[in-house]
Design a protein around this motif. Sequence first.
Motif, PDB file in Angstrom:
ATOM      1  N   GLY A 231       0.835  -1.189   0.000  1.00  0.00           N
ATOM      2  CA  GLY A 231       0.000   0.000   0.000  1.00  0.00           C
ATOM      3  C   GLY A 231       0.878   1.249   0.000  1.00  0.00           C
ATOM      4  O   GLY A 231       2.089   1.175  -0.235  1.00  0.00           O
ATOM      5  N   LEU A 232       0.237   2.355   0.310  1.00  0.00           N
ATOM      6  CA  LEU A 232       0.960   3.634   0.262  1.00  0.00           C
ATOM      7  C   LEU A 232       2.164   3.665   1.197  1.00  0.00           C
ATOM      8  O   LEU A 232       3.098   4.437   0.983  1.00  0.00           O
ATOM      9  CB  LEU A 232       0.008   4.778   0.637  1.00  0.00           C
ATOM     10  N   THR A 257      -2.958  -1.781  -3.206  1.00  0.00           N
ATOM     11  CA  THR A 257      -4.190  -1.079  -2.843  1.00  0.00           C
ATOM     12  C   THR A 257      -4.546  -0.091  -3.961  1.00  0.00           C
ATOM     13  O   THR A 257      -3.748   0.152  -4.863  1.00  0.00           O
ATOM     14  CB  THR A 257      -4.040  -0.301  -1.527  1.00  0.00           C
ATOM     15  N   GLN A 271      -4.921  -4.499  -8.357  1.00  0.00           N
ATOM     16  CA  GLN A 271      -5.635  -3.944  -7.209  1.00  0.00           C
ATOM     17  C   GLN A 271      -6.521  -4.982  -6.532  1.00  0.00           C
ATOM     18  O   GLN A 271      -7.359  -5.616  -7.152  1.00  0.00           O
ATOM     19  CB  GLN A 271      -6.501  -2.765  -7.652  1.00  0.00           C
ATOM     20  N   ILE A 272      -6.316  -5.097  -5.212  1.00  0.00           N
ATOM     21  CA  ILE A 272      -7.101  -6.030  -4.417  1.00  0.00           C
ATOM     22  C   ILE A 272      -8.209  -5.249  -3.735  1.00  0.00           C
ATOM     23  O   ILE A 272      -7.954  -4.180  -3.190  1.00  0.00           O
ATOM     24  CB  ILE A 272      -6.206  -6.671  -3.334  1.00  0.00           C
ATOM     25  N   THR A 275     -13.303  -2.801  -5.392  1.00  0.00           N
ATOM     26  CA  THR A 275     -13.363  -2.429  -6.803  1.00  0.00           C
ATOM     27  C   THR A 275     -12.213  -3.069  -7.570  1.00  0.00           C
ATOM     28  O   THR A 275     -11.935  -2.704  -8.700  1.00  0.00           O
ATOM     29  CB  THR A 275     -13.341  -0.902  -6.975  1.00  0.00           C
ATOM     30  N   SER A 290      -3.086   0.060   5.193  1.00  0.00           N
ATOM     31  CA  SER A 290      -3.806   0.432   6.420  1.00  0.00           C
ATOM     32  C   SER A 290      -4.916  -0.575   6.734  1.00  0.00           C
ATOM     33  O   SER A 290      -5.223  -0.804   7.890  1.00  0.00           O
ATOM     34  CB  SER A 290      -4.387   1.832   6.288  1.00  0.00           C
ATOM     35  N   GLN A 294     -12.636  -1.300   2.163  1.00  0.00           N
ATOM     36  CA  GLN A 294     -12.690  -1.620   0.728  1.00  0.00           C
ATOM     37  C   GLN A 294     -11.564  -2.568   0.329  1.00  0.00           C
ATOM     38  O   GLN A 294     -11.689  -3.307  -0.619  1.00  0.00           O
ATOM     39  CB  GLN A 294     -12.581  -0.352  -0.125  1.00  0.00           C
ATOM     40  N   ASN A 309       3.213  -3.192   9.256  1.00  0.00           N
ATOM     41  CA  ASN A 309       2.816  -1.788   9.246  1.00  0.00           C
ATOM     42  C   ASN A 309       3.533  -1.115  10.402  1.00  0.00           C
ATOM     43  O   ASN A 309       3.681  -1.706  11.472  1.00  0.00           O
ATOM     44  CB  ASN A 309       1.282  -1.691   9.414  1.00  0.00           C
ATOM     45  N   ASP A 327       9.038  -1.328   9.787  1.00  0.00           N
ATOM     46  CA  ASP A 327       9.149  -0.521   8.580  1.00  0.00           C
ATOM     47  C   ASP A 327       9.200  -1.461   7.365  1.00  0.00           C
ATOM     48  O   ASP A 327      10.105  -2.294   7.251  1.00  0.00           O
ATOM     49  CB  ASP A 327      10.443   0.290   8.689  1.00  0.00           C
ATOM     50  N   ALA A 328       8.235  -1.319   6.485  1.00  0.00           N
ATOM     51  CA  ALA A 328       8.119  -2.261   5.364  1.00  0.00           C
ATOM     52  C   ALA A 328       9.339  -2.236   4.448  1.00  0.00           C
ATOM     53  O   ALA A 328       9.789  -3.280   3.973  1.00  0.00           O
ATOM     54  CB  ALA A 328       6.853  -1.968   4.560  1.00  0.00           C
TER      55      ALA A 328
ATOM     56  N   ILE B 137     -21.370   3.306  -4.906  1.00  0.00           N
ATOM     57  CA  ILE B 137     -20.426   2.877  -3.877  1.00  0.00           C
ATOM     58  C   ILE B 137     -21.125   2.542  -2.553  1.00  0.00           C
ATOM     59  O   ILE B 137     -20.499   2.046  -1.637  1.00  0.00           O
ATOM     60  CB  ILE B 137     -19.300   3.907  -3.625  1.00  0.00           C
TER      61      ILE B 137
HETATM   62  C1  LIG Z   1     -15.577   3.571  -3.910  1.00  0.00           C
HETATM   63  C2  LIG Z   1     -14.262   3.188  -3.343  1.00  0.00           C
HETATM   64  C3  LIG Z   1     -13.739   1.970  -3.680  1.00  0.00           C
HETATM   65  C4  LIG Z   1     -12.479   1.580  -3.182  1.00  0.00           C
HETATM   66  N1  LIG Z   1     -11.992   0.376  -3.552  1.00  0.00           N
HETATM   67  C5  LIG Z   1     -10.798  -0.006  -3.079  1.00  0.00           C
HETATM   68  C6  LIG Z   1     -10.247  -1.275  -3.420  1.00  0.00           C
HETATM   69  O1  LIG Z   1     -10.822  -2.051  -4.170  1.00  0.00           O
HETATM   70  N2  LIG Z   1      -9.040  -1.617  -2.928  1.00  0.00           N
HETATM   71  C7  LIG Z   1      -8.329  -0.784  -2.094  1.00  0.00           C
HETATM   72  O2  LIG Z   1      -7.236  -1.173  -1.679  1.00  0.00           O
HETATM   73  N3  LIG Z   1      -8.821   0.406  -1.766  1.00  0.00           N
HETATM   74  C8  LIG Z   1     -10.036   0.823  -2.232  1.00  0.00           C
HETATM   75  N4  LIG Z   1     -10.513   2.040  -1.888  1.00  0.00           N
HETATM   76  C9  LIG Z   1      -9.637   2.946  -1.126  1.00  0.00           C
HETATM   77  C10 LIG Z   1      -9.630   2.634   0.360  1.00  0.00           C
HETATM   78  O3  LIG Z   1     -10.688   3.323   0.978  1.00  0.00           O
HETATM   79  C11 LIG Z   1      -8.343   3.120   1.019  1.00  0.00           C
HETATM   80  O4  LIG Z   1      -8.168   4.476   0.731  1.00  0.00           O
HETATM   81  C12 LIG Z   1      -7.098   2.377   0.536  1.00  0.00           C
HETATM   82  O5  LIG Z   1      -7.281   0.976   0.620  1.00  0.00           O
HETATM   83  C13 LIG Z   1      -5.925   2.768   1.387  1.00  0.00           C
HETATM   84  O6  LIG Z   1      -4.768   2.286   0.791  1.00  0.00           O
HETATM   85  P1  LIG Z   1      -3.407   2.139   1.622  1.00  0.00           P
HETATM   86  O7  LIG Z   1      -3.629   1.223   2.752  1.00  0.00           O
HETATM   87  O8  LIG Z   1      -2.378   1.771   0.627  1.00  0.00           O
HETATM   88  O9  LIG Z   1      -3.093   3.631   2.063  1.00  0.00           O
HETATM   89  P2  LIG Z   1      -3.211   4.348   3.468  1.00  0.00           P
HETATM   90  O10 LIG Z   1      -4.580   4.235   4.008  1.00  0.00           O
HETATM   91  O11 LIG Z   1      -2.628   5.697   3.271  1.00  0.00           O
HETATM   92  O12 LIG Z   1      -2.285   3.506   4.426  1.00  0.00           O
HETATM   93  C14 LIG Z   1      -0.904   3.423   4.364  1.00  0.00           C
HETATM   94  C15 LIG Z   1      -0.452   2.594   5.542  1.00  0.00           C
HETATM   95  O13 LIG Z   1       0.940   2.392   5.474  1.00  0.00           O
HETATM   96  C16 LIG Z   1       1.498   2.515   6.757  1.00  0.00           C
HETATM   97  N5  LIG Z   1       2.897   2.907   6.586  1.00  0.00           N
HETATM   98  C17 LIG Z   1       3.406   4.120   6.268  1.00  0.00           C
HETATM   99  N6  LIG Z   1       4.744   4.060   6.164  1.00  0.00           N
HETATM  100  C18 LIG Z   1       5.100   2.794   6.418  1.00  0.00           C
HETATM  101  C19 LIG Z   1       6.337   2.102   6.466  1.00  0.00           C
HETATM  102  N7  LIG Z   1       7.470   2.725   6.210  1.00  0.00           N
HETATM  103  N8  LIG Z   1       6.337   0.796   6.772  1.00  0.00           N
HETATM  104  C20 LIG Z   1       5.173   0.142   7.013  1.00  0.00           C
HETATM  105  N9  LIG Z   1       3.983   0.754   6.991  1.00  0.00           N
HETATM  106  C21 LIG Z   1       3.939   2.051   6.685  1.00  0.00           C
HETATM  107  C22 LIG Z   1       0.658   3.536   7.444  1.00  0.00           C
HETATM  108  O14 LIG Z   1       0.727   3.349   8.853  1.00  0.00           O
HETATM  109  C23 LIG Z   1      -0.725   3.238   6.875  1.00  0.00           C
HETATM  110  O15 LIG Z   1      -1.408   2.320   7.714  1.00  0.00           O
HETATM  111  C24 LIG Z   1     -11.757   2.447  -2.340  1.00  0.00           C
HETATM  112  C25 LIG Z   1     -12.324   3.665  -1.987  1.00  0.00           C
HETATM  113  C26 LIG Z   1     -13.545   4.040  -2.484  1.00  0.00           C
HETATM  114  C27 LIG Z   1     -14.117   5.357  -2.109  1.00  0.00           C
END
Ligand SMILES: Cc1cc2nc3c(=O)[nH]c(=O)nc-3n(C[C@H](O)[C@H](O)[C@H](O)COP(=O)(O)OP(=O)(O)OC[C@H]3O[C@@H](n4cnc5c(N)ncnc54)[C@H](O)[C@@H]3O)c2cc1C
Lengths: 359, 295
Positions: A231-232, A257, A271-272, A275, A290, A294, A309, A327-328, B137
């Motif tokens: 993820g991010l 993500t 993408q998992i 959607t 995170s 979704q 994480n 730290d990933a 959604i």
């Molecule tokens: C209609 C709709 C549909 C969606 N469909 C999907 C979908 O199908 N799939 C999907 O994934 N999302 C979907 N989303 C988005 C979803 O809501 C989240 O925004 C998304 O999953 C968050 O992605 P993330 O965990 O990569 O990012 P973030 O929420 O920004 O999380 C990043 C995480 O990384 C951690 N982190 C930061 N730095 C480090 C490090 N150095 N080492 C380890 N950990 C670290 C943080 O603590 C945080 O927990 C959808 C949203 C909407 C509105």
Amino acid sequence: MMMKLPTQFQDHRHVWVYIELEESQVNPVSIELLGEGRKLADKLGAQLAGVVMGPPKGGGGGPALEEAFAYGADLVYLVESQLLTNYRNEPYTKALTDLVTIHKPEILLLGATTLGRDLAGSVATSLKTGLTADCTELNIDSDGSLAATRPTFGGSLLCTIYTLSSRPQMATVRPRVMSMPERQTKPVGRIIRHELTMVEEEIATKVIGFLADNRSDRPDLAKADVVVGCGLGIGAAINLKHVGALARTIGGEMGCTRPLVQKGWASSFRQIGQTGVTIRPKLYIAAGISGAVQHRVGAEGADLIIAINNDPHAPIFDFAHVGVVADAHRLLPALTKAFSRLMPLRERQLCELRVKAYE
Amino acid sequence: MHIVVCIKQVPDSTQIRVHPVTNTIMRQGVPTIINPYDLFALEEALRLRDLFALEEARWLRDPSRGKVTVVTMGPPMAAQALRKALTYGADRAVLVTDRRFAGSDTLATSFALSCAIAKIGERFGPPDIIFTGKQTIDGDTAQVGPGIAKCLNIQQLTYIKRVTRIDHLRRSIDVERCLEGGTQFIESKMPCLITMLDGLNTIRRGSIDESLRAARSSILTWGVADLGVRDVDKFGLKGSPTVVKRVFAPAPRAQKSVQLGTANKTVRHVADELVAWISSHQPKLADGPLSKPGA
Ligand SMILES: Cc1cc2nc3c(=O)[nH]c(=O)nc-3n(C[C@H](O)[C@H](O)[C@H](O)COP(=O)(O)OP(=O)(O)OC[C@H]3O[C@@H](n4cnc5c(N)ncnc54)[C@H](O)[C@@H]3O)c2cc1C
């Protein structure tokens, strides 16, 4: 649940599964549904039927029929017509709607694929019956009604839905949500043929071409036994190589993500989630994710979920089996090394070569 | 060309919280947005309108350029979503609202919207294309588009990436449809209903002119009585074959996740510990994919 079923629906019996074909191969979701349909039929004391539709091949439907019986169908309804060569909504809707009207199933299940959702929506509207999309659980209630449970509000809640006053009770289920049943060796059983009464002129669409996606660009996440997701928290596109290297080393696929797809770091096939793709691997390693609902709905079917994480309060730890607060960027390369230390020398060298080629 | 776009006002699902005791959605303070997929549909409609306006004026001797009508069914508050659509450039807006629509499932919603679209056709000329988003959604069913098409007895084209060609004289339309294994190219007759995928276009920013026009435009508001349907039992709860019996939060995992400590340990140590844990708990993996690396 009290039923006030109008009399015209009272002779609806049996559970049907629509068998989706991809170039005459049975889509695995249909086999998963046969497994689920078998359980429902047994609870109802009813028969399980498969519905096979496609172009005529001579010899009666080919491998789809064998598969349907091998995975539990008692009988198969078969519609063959030149008009069914490519999937088009009108002839398929007509065929399935007519079959239902004549043979009256109690329950009709389809895969929540592009084809299945397209077909299910039209058939349910034609029959003016209820359709519950993307179910994650199907059950028979004490009074014999289908209780269909599905996520809603993007997965934050589940709801159980009944179809009370019409038949059949229709539901779609996403691939990989139900488990795969055991294959049995059984001879092809009873087949009931149906003629499609339609001519080409009645159909408003033509399929003029098809461009298959480049296979190398298209991971089959849904079928992978091992998935390494990121993820991010991975920080930057360049760090994806650590994810790829680990995935390669342990024979898995890389997933991600949604934000990564939106940033253009990864292709949307990776993408998992809600959607994206629903995965069901034996092992899922989620790094820097995170764990938003979704994402969760697409990943929680994994047998073993490992979350990495750096935030101990990240929601992913609520559904992971093992949590590592770390730290990933640093842990992923170390993990790759640790796994490769387990391998015999020759394999390890081969693997390192592959990882290098990947970078 | 007349294009109708169906939109829905939805709670922003990323900001939804579930009440821990009652298991209900806590809507307070959750912003509402236009369903994101509907914005792709709206943009495609606006793009086609603009693209063909000139052609229509010149070749078809139709000086009134194409029009985009947006329609939504919902509570009176859904007018906000319509107004937003007007600021993006839609030409007119219709709100379908009535207590008797409450509790509609996808079938009853499709029916109500198809009645509204039929009436829009009577008032402003029949639509050539009807657009919806791929799905919403909040409900995620992807059923309302196909439902409307069936009620209106027109062709449905689902999961469309883009419209590539429109032939006015032959009344045909070419689209690219996204399937699991690739892209399908389809030619269809118009009128048709298209459900749009996300991704290929981005909604335009409305101009100041358009915002001013939107603020001034009136939104047509129709209730059950306006739709000219005798059998009102086809709407709302009564017209809905499905019933939501129970709503609940996903069960938390019975076991909390095992935390592998990282304090005072080197990364190598943590990695070894994790690999050992995986090998001991997933013996199947050892003779499965893990033994065939990079396969
Ligand atoms: C209609 C709709 C549909 C969606 N469909 C999907 C979908 O199908 N799939 C999907 O994934 N999302 C979907 N989303 C988005 C979803 O809501 C989240 O925004 C998304 O999953 C968050 O992605 P993330 O965990 O990569 O990012 P973030 O929420 O920004 O999380 C990043 C995480 O990384 C951690 N982190 C930061 N730095 C480090 C490090 N150095 N080492 C380890 N950990 C670290 C943080 O603590 C945080 O927990 C959808 C949203 C909407 C509105």
